[in-house]
Design a protein around this motif. Structure first.
Motif, PDB file in Angstrom:
ATOM      1  N   ARG A  63       0.820  -1.214   0.000  1.00  0.00           N
ATOM      2  CA  ARG A  63       0.000   0.000   0.000  1.00  0.00           C
ATOM      3  C   ARG A  63       0.859   1.272   0.000  1.00  0.00           C
ATOM      4  O   ARG A  63       0.497   2.271  -0.612  1.00  0.00           O
ATOM      5  N   GLU A  64       1.973   1.228   0.676  1.00  0.00           N
ATOM      6  CA  GLU A  64       2.871   2.392   0.700  1.00  0.00           C
ATOM      7  C   GLU A  64       3.400   2.686  -0.703  1.00  0.00           C
ATOM      8  O   GLU A  64       3.516   3.844  -1.103  1.00  0.00           O
ATOM      9  N   LEU A  65       3.713   1.635  -1.453  1.00  0.00           N
ATOM     10  CA  LEU A  65       4.144   1.815  -2.842  1.00  0.00           C
ATOM     11  C   LEU A  65       3.037   2.505  -3.640  1.00  0.00           C
ATOM     12  O   LEU A  65       3.305   3.469  -4.368  1.00  0.00           O
ATOM     13  N   ALA A  66       1.809   2.026  -3.488  1.00  0.00           N
ATOM     14  CA  ALA A  66       0.684   2.629  -4.208  1.00  0.00           C
ATOM     15  C   ALA A  66       0.535   4.108  -3.858  1.00  0.00           C
ATOM     16  O   ALA A  66       0.362   4.952  -4.739  1.00  0.00           O
ATOM     17  N   ARG A  67       0.637   4.427  -2.583  1.00  0.00           N
ATOM     18  CA  ARG A  67       0.508   5.836  -2.146  1.00  0.00           C
ATOM     19  C   ARG A  67       1.616   6.698  -2.748  1.00  0.00           C
ATOM     20  O   ARG A  67       1.367   7.797  -3.239  1.00  0.00           O
ATOM     21  N   ARG A  68       2.828   6.195  -2.688  1.00  0.00           N
ATOM     22  CA  ARG A  68       3.969   6.989  -3.193  1.00  0.00           C
ATOM     23  C   ARG A  68       3.921   7.190  -4.702  1.00  0.00           C
ATOM     24  O   ARG A  68       4.486   8.158  -5.213  1.00  0.00           O
ATOM     25  N   LEU A  69       3.264   6.274  -5.400  1.00  0.00           N
ATOM     26  CA  LEU A  69       3.133   6.422  -6.851  1.00  0.00           C
ATOM     27  C   LEU A  69       1.871   7.186  -7.242  1.00  0.00           C
ATOM     28  O   LEU A  69       1.567   7.329  -8.419  1.00  0.00           O
ATOM     29  N   GLY A  70       1.145   7.682  -6.244  1.00  0.00           N
ATOM     30  CA  GLY A  70      -0.064   8.457  -6.523  1.00  0.00           C
ATOM     31  C   GLY A  70      -1.280   7.591  -6.826  1.00  0.00           C
ATOM     32  O   GLY A  70      -2.235   8.060  -7.434  1.00  0.00           O
ATOM     33  N   LEU A  71      -1.242   6.334  -6.410  1.00  0.00           N
ATOM     34  CA  LEU A  71      -2.327   5.406  -6.698  1.00  0.00           C
ATOM     35  C   LEU A  71      -3.043   4.923  -5.436  1.00  0.00           C
ATOM     36  O   LEU A  71      -3.740   3.910  -5.456  1.00  0.00           O
ATOM     37  N   LEU A 107       2.130  -1.741 -10.044  1.00  0.00           N
ATOM     38  CA  LEU A 107       3.169  -1.426 -11.028  1.00  0.00           C
ATOM     39  C   LEU A 107       2.600  -1.359 -12.440  1.00  0.00           C
ATOM     40  O   LEU A 107       2.969  -0.472 -13.219  1.00  0.00           O
ATOM     41  N   ALA A 108       1.696  -2.268 -12.781  1.00  0.00           N
ATOM     42  CA  ALA A 108       1.073  -2.246 -14.107  1.00  0.00           C
ATOM     43  C   ALA A 108       0.264  -0.971 -14.306  1.00  0.00           C
ATOM     44  O   ALA A 108       0.335  -0.340 -15.366  1.00  0.00           O
ATOM     45  N   GLN A 109      -0.496  -0.581 -13.296  1.00  0.00           N
ATOM     46  CA  GLN A 109      -1.290   0.643 -13.395  1.00  0.00           C
ATOM     47  C   GLN A 109      -0.403   1.867 -13.534  1.00  0.00           C
ATOM     48  O   GLN A 109      -0.704   2.786 -14.288  1.00  0.00           O
ATOM     49  N   TYR A 110       0.709   1.875 -12.816  1.00  0.00           N
ATOM     50  CA  TYR A 110       1.631   3.000 -12.896  1.00  0.00           C
ATOM     51  C   TYR A 110       2.245   3.101 -14.293  1.00  0.00           C
ATOM     52  O   TYR A 110       2.405   4.197 -14.823  1.00  0.00           O
TER      53      TYR A 110
END
Length: 73
Positions: free
Chosen positions: A25-33, A51-54
């Protein structure tokens, strides 16, 4: 980011997916997702989905900027 190397993607998933207790979840937050966390959570590998969405988002942004440059010079 154009495409993430499959090896790197796999390693990140191994480290961040819920099976080992790490927090993707932290990865998602940091990538704006972060707003899509619930959608990612239903997958067996939320990290891979993030990662795919990013990657998709990055292509969309590049295309938008390219179009803007074509219009406004």
């Amino acid at each position: 980011m154009d495409k993430l190397d499959p090896y790197v993607r796999r390693k990140m998933a191994q480290r961040l997916d819920p099976t080992i207790g790490a927090d993707w979840r932290e990865l998602a937050r940091r990538l704006g997702l972060g707003t899509l966390e619930n959608a990612f959570a239903i997958h067996s590998s939320p990290t891979t989905q993030v990662l795919a969405q990013y990657e998709v988002m990055s292509v969309y942004i590049k295309d938008t900027l390219s179009t803007e440059n074509a219009i406004y010079g």
